[in-house]
Scaffold this motif. Sequence first.
Motif, PDB file in Angstrom:
ATOM      1  N   PHE A   1      41.014  36.465  41.284  1.00  0.00           N
ATOM      2  CA  PHE A   1      42.091  37.409  41.532  1.00  0.00           C
ATOM      3  C   PHE A   1      41.883  38.687  40.729  1.00  0.00           C
ATOM      4  O   PHE A   1      41.110  38.722  39.773  1.00  0.00           O
ATOM      5  N   ASP A   2      42.566  39.718  41.146  1.00  0.00           N
ATOM      6  CA  ASP A   2      42.661  40.977  40.410  1.00  0.00           C
ATOM      7  C   ASP A   2      44.090  41.129  39.900  1.00  0.00           C
ATOM      8  O   ASP A   2      45.040  40.815  40.625  1.00  0.00           O
ATOM      9  N   ASP A   3      44.220  41.616  38.684  1.00  0.00           N
ATOM     10  CA  ASP A   3      45.511  42.067  38.146  1.00  0.00           C
ATOM     11  C   ASP A   3      46.509  40.953  37.867  1.00  0.00           C
ATOM     12  O   ASP A   3      46.956  40.794  36.741  1.00  0.00           O
ATOM     13  N   GLY A   4      46.904  40.170  38.856  1.00  0.00           N
ATOM     14  CA  GLY A   4      47.911  39.146  38.612  1.00  0.00           C
ATOM     15  C   GLY A   4      47.872  38.057  39.653  1.00  0.00           C
ATOM     16  O   GLY A   4      47.320  38.226  40.741  1.00  0.00           O
ATOM     17  N   VAL A   5      48.477  36.924  39.314  1.00  0.00           N
ATOM     18  CA  VAL A   5      48.470  35.787  40.221  1.00  0.00           C
ATOM     19  C   VAL A   5      49.663  34.900  39.917  1.00  0.00           C
ATOM     20  O   VAL A   5      50.100  34.778  38.775  1.00  0.00           O
ATOM     21  N   ASN A   6      50.228  34.301  40.956  1.00  0.00           N
ATOM     22  CA  ASN A   6      51.276  33.296  40.803  1.00  0.00           C
ATOM     23  C   ASN A   6      50.659  31.917  40.945  1.00  0.00           C
ATOM     24  O   ASN A   6      49.863  31.682  41.852  1.00  0.00           O
ATOM     25  N   THR A   7      51.015  31.010  40.058  1.00  0.00           N
ATOM     26  CA  THR A   7      50.473  29.662  40.067  1.00  0.00           C
ATOM     27  C   THR A   7      51.608  28.662  39.906  1.00  0.00           C
ATOM     28  O   THR A   7      52.745  29.039  39.603  1.00  0.00           O
ATOM     29  N   ALA A   8      51.291  27.389  40.045  1.00  0.00           N
ATOM     30  CA  ALA A   8      52.290  26.347  39.818  1.00  0.00           C
ATOM     31  C   ALA A   8      52.665  26.244  38.345  1.00  0.00           C
ATOM     32  O   ALA A   8      53.637  25.567  38.000  1.00  0.00           O
ATOM     33  N   CYS A   9      51.909  26.901  37.481  1.00  0.00           N
ATOM     34  CA  CYS A   9      52.207  26.920  36.041  1.00  0.00           C
ATOM     35  C   CYS A   9      52.901  28.212  35.617  1.00  0.00           C
ATOM     36  O   CYS A   9      53.149  28.419  34.438  1.00  0.00           O
ATOM     37  N   GLY A  10      53.193  29.102  36.545  1.00  0.00           N
ATOM     38  CA  GLY A  10      53.822  30.368  36.214  1.00  0.00           C
ATOM     39  C   GLY A  10      52.966  31.539  36.660  1.00  0.00           C
ATOM     40  O   GLY A  10      51.920  31.369  37.284  1.00  0.00           O
ATOM     41  N   SER A  11      53.430  32.729  36.337  1.00  0.00           N
ATOM     42  CA  SER A  11      52.727  33.946  36.723  1.00  0.00           C
ATOM     43  C   SER A  11      51.845  34.433  35.589  1.00  0.00           C
ATOM     44  O   SER A  11      52.174  34.263  34.421  1.00  0.00           O
ATOM     45  N   ALA A  12      50.722  35.062  35.938  1.00  0.00           N
ATOM     46  CA  ALA A  12      49.789  35.557  34.931  1.00  0.00           C
ATOM     47  C   ALA A  12      49.213  36.885  35.368  1.00  0.00           C
ATOM     48  O   ALA A  12      49.120  37.179  36.563  1.00  0.00           O
ATOM     49  N   THR A  13      48.824  37.686  34.410  1.00  0.00           N
ATOM     50  CA  THR A  13      48.052  38.888  34.699  1.00  0.00           C
ATOM     51  C   THR A  13      46.622  38.650  34.255  1.00  0.00           C
ATOM     52  O   THR A  13      46.286  37.629  33.646  1.00  0.00           O
ATOM     53  N   SER A  14      45.776  39.626  34.497  1.00  0.00           N
ATOM     54  CA  SER A  14      44.373  39.512  34.120  1.00  0.00           C
ATOM     55  C   SER A  14      44.202  39.379  32.610  1.00  0.00           C
ATOM     56  O   SER A  14      43.185  38.867  32.137  1.00  0.00           O
ATOM     57  N   ALA A  15      45.200  39.824  31.840  1.00  0.00           N
ATOM     58  CA  ALA A  15      45.111  39.721  30.385  1.00  0.00           C
ATOM     59  C   ALA A  15      45.142  38.282  29.897  1.00  0.00           C
ATOM     60  O   ALA A  15      44.830  38.010  28.746  1.00  0.00           O
ATOM     61  N   SER A  16      45.510  37.358  30.756  1.00  0.00           N
ATOM     62  CA  SER A  16      45.564  35.962  30.347  1.00  0.00           C
ATOM     63  C   SER A  16      44.188  35.354  30.149  1.00  0.00           C
ATOM     64  O   SER A  16      44.051  34.322  29.508  1.00  0.00           O
ATOM     65  N   GLY A  17      43.160  35.958  30.700  1.00  0.00           N
ATOM     66  CA  GLY A  17      41.837  35.363  30.643  1.00  0.00           C
ATOM     67  C   GLY A  17      41.748  34.210  31.635  1.00  0.00           C
ATOM     68  O   GLY A  17      42.731  33.827  32.273  1.00  0.00           O
ATOM     69  N   PRO A  18      40.580  33.614  31.804  1.00  0.00           N
ATOM     70  CA  PRO A  18      40.438  32.456  32.697  1.00  0.00           C
ATOM     71  C   PRO A  18      41.308  31.298  32.215  1.00  0.00           C
ATOM     72  O   PRO A  18      41.449  31.084  31.018  1.00  0.00           O
ATOM     73  N   PHE A  19      41.887  30.550  33.151  1.00  0.00           N
ATOM     74  CA  PHE A  19      42.709  29.410  32.748  1.00  0.00           C
ATOM     75  C   PHE A  19      42.722  28.367  33.850  1.00  0.00           C
ATOM     76  O   PHE A  19      42.398  28.637  35.017  1.00  0.00           O
ATOM     77  N   TYR A  20      43.121  27.161  33.459  1.00  0.00           N
ATOM     78  CA  TYR A  20      43.263  26.040  34.392  1.00  0.00           C
ATOM     79  C   TYR A  20      44.724  25.632  34.420  1.00  0.00           C
ATOM     80  O   TYR A  20      45.362  25.478  33.388  1.00  0.00           O
ATOM     81  N   CYS A  21      45.258  25.462  35.614  1.00  0.00           N
ATOM     82  CA  CYS A  21      46.634  25.015  35.784  1.00  0.00           C
ATOM     83  C   CYS A  21      46.623  23.575  36.291  1.00  0.00           C
ATOM     84  O   CYS A  21      46.175  23.326  37.419  1.00  0.00           O
ATOM     85  N   PRO A  22      47.083  22.615  35.498  1.00  0.00           N
ATOM     86  CA  PRO A  22      47.068  21.215  35.935  1.00  0.00           C
ATOM     87  C   PRO A  22      48.056  20.925  37.055  1.00  0.00           C
ATOM     88  O   PRO A  22      47.865  19.984  37.823  1.00  0.00           O
ATOM     89  N   ALA A  23      49.115  21.720  37.148  1.00  0.00           N
ATOM     90  CA  ALA A  23      50.135  21.454  38.159  1.00  0.00           C
ATOM     91  C   ALA A  23      49.596  21.614  39.575  1.00  0.00           C
ATOM     92  O   ALA A  23      50.036  20.922  40.495  1.00  0.00           O
ATOM     93  N   ASP A  24      48.646  22.538  39.772  1.00  0.00           N
ATOM     94  CA  ASP A  24      48.009  22.672  41.080  1.00  0.00           C
ATOM     95  C   ASP A  24      46.504  22.391  41.019  1.00  0.00           C
ATOM     96  O   ASP A  24      45.791  22.611  41.995  1.00  0.00           O
ATOM     97  N   GLN A  25      46.028  21.924  39.848  1.00  0.00           N
ATOM     98  CA  GLN A  25      44.635  21.527  39.647  1.00  0.00           C
ATOM     99  C   GLN A  25      43.680  22.636  40.102  1.00  0.00           C
ATOM    100  O   GLN A  25      42.721  22.395  40.831  1.00  0.00           O
ATOM    101  N   THR A  26      43.942  23.843  39.592  1.00  0.00           N
ATOM    102  CA  THR A  26      43.167  25.002  40.029  1.00  0.00           C
ATOM    103  C   THR A  26      42.737  25.843  38.835  1.00  0.00           C
ATOM    104  O   THR A  26      43.499  26.036  37.888  1.00  0.00           O
ATOM    105  N   ILE A  27      41.503  26.342  38.899  1.00  0.00           N
ATOM    106  CA  ILE A  27      40.954  27.278  37.926  1.00  0.00           C
ATOM    107  C   ILE A  27      41.225  28.688  38.436  1.00  0.00           C
ATOM    108  O   ILE A  27      40.913  29.006  39.590  1.00  0.00           O
ATOM    109  N   TYR A  28      41.787  29.534  37.583  1.00  0.00           N
ATOM    110  CA  TYR A  28      42.099  30.922  37.944  1.00  0.00           C
ATOM    111  C   TYR A  28      41.250  31.865  37.096  1.00  0.00           C
ATOM    112  O   TYR A  28      41.187  31.725  35.871  1.00  0.00           O
ATOM    113  N   MET A  29      40.630  32.851  37.755  1.00  0.00           N
ATOM    114  CA  MET A  29      39.738  33.757  37.038  1.00  0.00           C
ATOM    115  C   MET A  29      39.832  35.177  37.581  1.00  0.00           C
ATOM    116  O   MET A  29      39.737  35.401  38.784  1.00  0.00           O
TER     117      MET A  29
END
Length: 289
Positions: free
Chosen positions: A112-140
């Motif tokens: 994604f660019d800039d921001g993303v909504n996930t099952a763990c909440g919303s994030a911007t690019s400042a969050s760095g790469p992360f894994y959300c267990p609620a939807d079992q997805t890696i976000y980058m």
Amino acid sequence: MKWSKETGGNFEDRRGMSGGGKAVVGGGIIGIVALLLTMFGGETGQVIGNVLQQTQGGTNQQTEQVQTRELSAKEKELGEFSRANLVYNNRTWEAIFNENGQTYQEPGMVLFDDGVNTACGSATSASGPFYCPADQTIYMDLRFFEELRTRFGAKGGDFAIAYVIAHEAGHHIQNLVGTNRKVRQAQQGKSEAAANKFSVAQELQADFFAGVWASRNKEKLEANDIEEAISAAQAVGDDAIQSKMQGHVQPEKFTHGTSAERKAWFMKGYNTGDMHQGDIETIYNSIRY
């Protein structure tokens, strides 16, 4: 790193799009403090949504996802590289799980660019790469790696990206085998410093799992690839970041481990290739702060 285009994998590239997965909030992007808190966003992702609420005070608004720009050739290549590494991780961990009589479930990956909504909440690019267990997805957001190189001094190279993907895949493994749940339970009722020690152990184990993955894929490695991975791991050590950003180190605030620890556990995974050599209890007991 030696790689080729791969198909398959639960992969989605949302870069160049607005709306849809983007979190639109008031007050600008997350500042550097939040960036340091969520670097390599950990295994829960929950802090991401909390930080947005606490620092922005805005309300998330979602719009229809719309293509706003064409990705460059370099961006497309990095997307293909990321997808290939997701597939390589899936193949490796499926084999390891089969060896141990277990069933592997593939994670998803969203670029994604800039921001993303996930099952763990919303994030911007400042969050760095992360894994959300609620939807079992890696976000980058892949622009993170330029930040890692220019601001935190990591070496360039594609294997730094491969290492981070493997680290986040390691959090998925922890989710599958129940480590996440055990750590959350162990943290209940503990002081901040004591709870942080469990978080450090979990992050170091994700580095260890990344090393196990690299060990199982040596045929794909090129000269300096392991050096690139080590450089990335060291650049985001808690002591390195604290020293750079605040001029002193506070071990009780560590959540990801020191540069030396991150290197050591990655290399142990690489040298052994055995996921059982880095159990969470052993890693926790090795932490001396």
